[in-house]
Design a protein around this motif. Structure first.
Motif, PDB file in Angstrom:
ATOM      1  N   UNK A   1     -63.890  21.364 -24.367  1.00 59.54           N
ATOM      2  CA  UNK A   1     -63.662  22.786 -24.206  1.00 59.54           C
ATOM      3  C   UNK A   1     -63.036  23.084 -22.849  1.00 59.54           C
ATOM      4  N   UNK A   2     -63.529  22.440 -21.793  1.00 59.85           N
ATOM      5  CA  UNK A   2     -63.012  22.684 -20.453  1.00 59.85           C
ATOM      6  C   UNK A   2     -61.559  22.237 -20.333  1.00 59.85           C
ATOM      7  N   UNK A   3     -61.234  21.107 -20.958  1.00 60.74           N
ATOM      8  CA  UNK A   3     -59.863  20.608 -20.903  1.00 60.74           C
ATOM      9  C   UNK A   3     -58.922  21.590 -21.582  1.00 60.74           C
ATOM     10  N   UNK A   4     -59.342  22.177 -22.685  1.00 63.33           N
ATOM     11  CA  UNK A   4     -58.517  23.144 -23.391  1.00 63.33           C
ATOM     12  C   UNK A   4     -58.266  24.385 -22.538  1.00 63.33           C
ATOM     13  N   UNK A   5     -59.273  24.832 -21.832  1.00 62.75           N
ATOM     14  CA  UNK A   5     -59.118  26.009 -20.967  1.00 62.75           C
ATOM     15  C   UNK A   5     -58.167  25.702 -19.819  1.00 62.75           C
ATOM     16  N   UNK A   6     -58.291  24.531 -19.231  1.00 60.71           N
ATOM     17  CA  UNK A   6     -57.395  24.144 -18.135  1.00 60.71           C
ATOM     18  C   UNK A   6     -55.960  24.057 -18.630  1.00 60.71           C
ATOM     19  N   UNK A   7     -55.737  23.460 -19.789  1.00 60.72           N
ATOM     20  CA  UNK A   7     -54.391  23.353 -20.336  1.00 60.72           C
ATOM     21  C   UNK A   7     -53.823  24.724 -20.682  1.00 60.72           C
ATOM     22  N   UNK A   8     -54.647  25.605 -21.219  1.00 59.10           N
ATOM     23  CA  UNK A   8     -54.207  26.953 -21.547  1.00 59.10           C
ATOM     24  C   UNK A   8     -53.840  27.741 -20.289  1.00 59.10           C
ATOM     25  N   UNK A   9     -54.662  27.621 -19.268  1.00 58.97           N
ATOM     26  CA  UNK A   9     -54.376  28.311 -18.008  1.00 58.97           C
ATOM     27  C   UNK A   9     -53.103  27.773 -17.366  1.00 58.97           C
ATOM     28  N   UNK A  10     -52.910  26.462 -17.423  1.00 58.77           N
ATOM     29  CA  UNK A  10     -51.705  25.853 -16.868  1.00 58.77           C
ATOM     30  C   UNK A  10     -50.466  26.332 -17.613  1.00 58.77           C
ATOM     31  N   UNK A  11     -50.552  26.380 -18.926  1.00 62.78           N
ATOM     32  CA  UNK A  11     -49.428  26.858 -19.716  1.00 62.78           C
ATOM     33  C   UNK A  11     -49.118  28.320 -19.406  1.00 62.78           C
ATOM     34  N   UNK A  12     -50.136  29.130 -19.240  1.00 54.63           N
ATOM     35  CA  UNK A  12     -49.942  30.538 -18.916  1.00 54.63           C
ATOM     36  C   UNK A  12     -49.263  30.704 -17.559  1.00 54.63           C
ATOM     37  N   UNK A  48     -43.477  30.298  -5.600  1.00 51.47           N
ATOM     38  CA  UNK A  48     -44.463  31.239  -5.063  1.00 51.47           C
ATOM     39  C   UNK A  48     -45.537  31.566  -6.096  1.00 51.47           C
ATOM     40  N   UNK A  49     -45.138  31.746  -7.347  1.00 50.56           N
ATOM     41  CA  UNK A  49     -46.117  32.039  -8.401  1.00 50.56           C
ATOM     42  C   UNK A  49     -47.069  30.864  -8.591  1.00 50.56           C
ATOM     43  N   UNK A  50     -46.530  29.663  -8.631  1.00 48.17           N
ATOM     44  CA  UNK A  50     -47.371  28.475  -8.829  1.00 48.17           C
ATOM     45  C   UNK A  50     -48.299  28.269  -7.639  1.00 48.17           C
ATOM     46  N   UNK A  51     -47.793  28.498  -6.427  1.00 43.32           N
ATOM     47  CA  UNK A  51     -48.624  28.366  -5.222  1.00 43.32           C
ATOM     48  C   UNK A  51     -49.737  29.403  -5.213  1.00 43.32           C
ATOM     49  N   UNK A  52     -49.415  30.630  -5.598  1.00 43.38           N
ATOM     50  CA  UNK A  52     -50.432  31.675  -5.651  1.00 43.38           C
ATOM     51  C   UNK A  52     -51.503  31.356  -6.678  1.00 43.38           C
ATOM     52  N   UNK A  53     -51.097  30.822  -7.823  1.00 37.81           N
ATOM     53  CA  UNK A  53     -52.071  30.445  -8.853  1.00 37.81           C
ATOM     54  C   UNK A  53     -52.966  29.306  -8.372  1.00 37.81           C
ATOM     55  N   UNK A  57     -56.965  29.536  -7.900  1.00 36.09           N
ATOM     56  CA  UNK A  57     -57.854  28.579  -8.556  1.00 36.09           C
ATOM     57  C   UNK A  57     -58.743  27.865  -7.552  1.00 36.09           C
ATOM     58  N   UNK A  58     -58.185  27.543  -6.406  1.00 32.92           N
ATOM     59  CA  UNK A  58     -58.996  26.912  -5.351  1.00 32.92           C
ATOM     60  C   UNK A  58     -60.084  27.827  -4.837  1.00 32.92           C
ATOM     61  N   UNK A  59     -59.745  29.099  -4.666  1.00 33.35           N
ATOM     62  CA  UNK A  59     -60.743  30.059  -4.196  1.00 33.35           C
ATOM     63  C   UNK A  59     -61.847  30.252  -5.241  1.00 33.35           C
TER      64      UNK A  59
END
Length: 65
Positions: A1-12, A48-53, A57-59
């Motif tokens: 489940x966690x892997x799916x969420x990470x992949x979905x967030x990355x795709x978004x 810039x968008x990828x860096x902000x994301x 995510x780090x925060x």
């Protein structure tokens, strides 16, 4: 489940970055920039968008963990 969420967030994030880059390139061309300059602005906006994301995510990871 966690892997799916990470992949979905990355795709978004990648889709949003591509849309922002396309918008930045279009606005640069409307402004009269050459194609290489427009591509440079698009790449900067996507980065810039990828860096902000990544920062967000780090925060969030620091708050959760």
């Amino acid at each position: 489940m966690t892997v799916a969420i990470v992949l979905l967030a990355t795709a978004l994030v990648l889709i949003v970055a591509a849309l922002v880059a396309a918008g930045a390139a279009k606005l640069a061309r409307i402004d009269g920039a050459t194609y290489p300059a427009a591509i440079t602005r698009a790449a900067t906006a996507a980065t810039a968008v990828i860096t902000l994301a990544a920062a967000a995510a780090g925060a969030l990871a620091a708050l959760i963990g």
